[in-house]
Design a protein around this motif. Structure first.
Motif, PDB file in Angstrom:
ATOM      1  N   TYR A  93       0.952  -1.152  -0.027  1.00 51.47           N
ATOM      2  CA  TYR A  93      -0.082  -0.047   0.063  1.00 51.47           C
ATOM      3  C   TYR A  93       0.825   1.182   0.005  1.00 51.47           C
ATOM      4  CZ  TYR A  93      -4.151  -2.611   0.785  1.00 51.47           C
ATOM      5  OH  TYR A  93      -5.284  -3.614   0.461  1.00 51.47           O
ATOM      6  N   TYR A  94       0.517   2.398  -0.994  1.00 54.76           N
ATOM      7  CA  TYR A  94       1.336   3.274  -1.254  1.00 54.76           C
ATOM      8  C   TYR A  94       0.440   4.718  -0.727  1.00 54.76           C
ATOM      9  CZ  TYR A  94       4.541   0.260  -3.560  1.00 54.76           C
ATOM     10  OH  TYR A  94       5.556  -0.802  -4.046  1.00 54.76           O
ATOM     11  N   CYS A  95       1.079   5.555  -0.068  1.00 58.01           N
ATOM     12  CA  CYS A  95       0.582   6.979   0.088  1.00 58.01           C
ATOM     13  C   CYS A  95       0.979   7.758  -1.135  1.00 58.01           C
ATOM     14  CB  CYS A  95       1.006   7.428   1.353  1.00 58.01           C
ATOM     15  SG  CYS A  95       0.471   8.948   1.980  1.00 58.01           S
ATOM     16  N   ASN A  96      -0.058   8.701  -1.515  1.00 61.10           N
ATOM     17  CA  ASN A  96       0.272   9.428  -2.735  1.00 61.10           C
ATOM     18  C   ASN A  96      -0.200  11.207  -2.408  1.00 61.10           C
ATOM     19  OD1 ASN A  96      -0.936  10.231  -5.637  1.00 61.10           O
ATOM     20  ND2 ASN A  96       1.265   9.994  -5.374  1.00 61.10           N
ATOM     21  N   ASP A  97       0.721  11.929  -2.665  1.00 60.97           N
ATOM     22  CA  ASP A  97       0.148  13.465  -2.817  1.00 60.97           C
ATOM     23  C   ASP A  97      -0.079  13.618  -4.084  1.00 60.97           C
ATOM     24  OD1 ASP A  97       0.327  16.352  -2.964  1.00 60.97           O
ATOM     25  OD2 ASP A  97       1.602  16.248  -1.135  1.00 60.97           O
ATOM     26  N   LEU A  98      -1.524  13.671  -4.338  1.00 63.58           N
ATOM     27  CA  LEU A  98      -1.797  13.799  -5.821  1.00 63.58           C
ATOM     28  C   LEU A  98      -1.733  15.162  -6.280  1.00 63.58           C
ATOM     29  CD1 LEU A  98      -3.622  11.521  -4.489  1.00 63.58           C
ATOM     30  CD2 LEU A  98      -5.199  12.144  -6.458  1.00 63.58           C
ATOM     31  N   PHE A  99      -1.217  16.145  -5.504  1.00 59.39           N
ATOM     32  CA  PHE A  99      -0.863  17.538  -5.910  1.00 59.39           C
ATOM     33  C   PHE A  99       0.525  17.647  -6.632  1.00 59.39           C
ATOM     34  CE2 PHE A  99      -1.269  21.835  -6.744  1.00 59.39           C
ATOM     35  CZ  PHE A  99      -0.287  22.505  -6.413  1.00 59.39           C
ATOM     36  N   THR A 100       1.610  16.823  -5.674  1.00 59.31           N
ATOM     37  CA  THR A 100       2.917  16.951  -6.015  1.00 59.31           C
ATOM     38  C   THR A 100       3.443  15.835  -6.791  1.00 59.31           C
ATOM     39  OG1 THR A 100       3.515  15.789  -3.896  1.00 59.31           O
ATOM     40  CG2 THR A 100       3.519  18.290  -3.850  1.00 59.31           C
ATOM     41  N   GLY A 101       2.473  14.698  -6.639  1.00 65.03           N
ATOM     42  CA  GLY A 101       2.912  13.519  -7.408  1.00 65.03           C
ATOM     43  C   GLY A 101       3.972  12.609  -6.372  1.00 65.03           C
ATOM     44  N   LEU A 102       4.139  13.122  -5.209  1.00 65.32           N
ATOM     45  CA  LEU A 102       5.320  12.338  -4.552  1.00 65.32           C
ATOM     46  C   LEU A 102       4.485  10.880  -4.013  1.00 65.32           C
ATOM     47  CD1 LEU A 102       7.938  12.441  -3.167  1.00 65.32           C
ATOM     48  CD2 LEU A 102       6.763  13.688  -1.302  1.00 65.32           C
ATOM     49  N   TRP A 103       5.228  10.059  -3.913  1.00 61.76           N
ATOM     50  CA  TRP A 103       4.890   8.704  -3.295  1.00 61.76           C
ATOM     51  C   TRP A 103       5.831   8.195  -2.225  1.00 61.76           C
ATOM     52  CZ3 TRP A 103       0.870   5.804  -5.384  1.00 61.76           C
ATOM     53  CH2 TRP A 103       0.443   6.176  -6.851  1.00 61.76           C
ATOM     54  N   GLY A 104       5.101   7.531  -1.188  1.00 60.64           N
ATOM     55  CA  GLY A 104       5.931   7.046  -0.042  1.00 60.64           C
ATOM     56  C   GLY A 104       6.615   5.743  -0.631  1.00 60.64           C
ATOM     57  N   GLN A 105       7.339   4.980   0.328  1.00 66.75           N
ATOM     58  CA  GLN A 105       7.974   3.887  -0.146  1.00 66.75           C
ATOM     59  C   GLN A 105       7.063   2.606   0.077  1.00 66.75           C
ATOM     60  OE1 GLN A 105       7.692   5.169   3.115  1.00 66.75           O
ATOM     61  NE2 GLN A 105       7.346   3.240   4.244  1.00 66.75           N
ATOM     62  N   GLY A 106       5.830   2.605   0.573  1.00 69.06           N
ATOM     63  CA  GLY A 106       5.030   1.605   0.616  1.00 69.06           C
ATOM     64  C   GLY A 106       5.046   0.667   1.825  1.00 69.06           C
ATOM     65  N   THR A 107       3.880   0.153   2.436  1.00 72.48           N
ATOM     66  CA  THR A 107       3.878  -0.707   3.419  1.00 72.48           C
ATOM     67  C   THR A 107       3.129  -1.930   3.065  1.00 72.48           C
ATOM     68  OG1 THR A 107       3.418  -0.878   5.755  1.00 72.48           O
ATOM     69  CG2 THR A 107       1.894   0.376   4.417  1.00 72.48           C
ATOM     70  N   ARG A 108       3.461  -3.105   3.485  1.00 69.57           N
ATOM     71  CA  ARG A 108       3.154  -4.211   2.932  1.00 69.57           C
ATOM     72  C   ARG A 108       2.014  -4.886   3.933  1.00 69.57           C
ATOM     73  NH1 ARG A 108       4.857  -7.798  -0.575  1.00 69.57           N
ATOM     74  NH2 ARG A 108       6.937  -6.622  -0.725  1.00 69.57           N
ATOM     75  N   VAL A 109       1.003  -5.232   3.175  1.00 70.66           N
ATOM     76  CA  VAL A 109      -0.340  -5.497   3.813  1.00 70.66           C
ATOM     77  C   VAL A 109      -0.384  -7.249   3.397  1.00 70.66           C
ATOM     78  CG1 VAL A 109      -2.837  -5.763   4.309  1.00 70.66           C
ATOM     79  CG2 VAL A 109      -1.379  -3.586   4.507  1.00 70.66           C
TER      80      VAL A 109
END
Length: 113
Positions: A93-109
């Motif tokens: 699962y990834y978090c995303n800032d839709l304005f900047t396009g920045l992504w996190g590194q992800g966390t596994r579920v």
């Protein structure tokens, strides 16, 4: 350097719950639309949920009624509460800032008995 950092993933049994968190260092976090995406093995990344600056939400059909996205602008955090988890929710699962396009590194579920 602006960063998004996810946390809260792990292994859970079917029917269980997890709460994912995303912490942003973006100065203008409060006015950005935030989103959660996921990518299962061998599949494309897909949208799970989004939340606007004032709390308007949107969900993928597959998670409606089970997942809840929220945000705390004062703490610059976005959350994804996941209930009634199914094996098919297994993904990174990834978090995303839709304005900047920045992504996190992800966390596994992983949802498995």
């Amino acid at each position: 350097q602006v960063q998004l950092v996810e946390s809260g993933g792990g292994l859970v049994q079917p029917g269980g719950s997890l709460r994912l968190s995303c912490t942003s260092s973006e100065t203008f976090f409060s006015i950005h639309i935030m989103g959660w995406y996921r990518q299962a093995p061998g599949k494309q990344r897909e949208l799970v949920a989004t939340i606007t600056s004032i709390g308007g939400t949107n969900y993928a059909d597959s998670v409606k009624g089970r997942f809840t996205i929220s945000r705390d602008n004062a703490k610059k955090m976005a959350h994804l509460q996941m209930n009634s988890l199914k094996p098919e929710d297994t993904a990174v699962y990834y978090c995303n800032d839709l304005f900047t396009g920045l992504w996190g590194q992800g966390t596994r579920v992983t949802v498995s008995s």
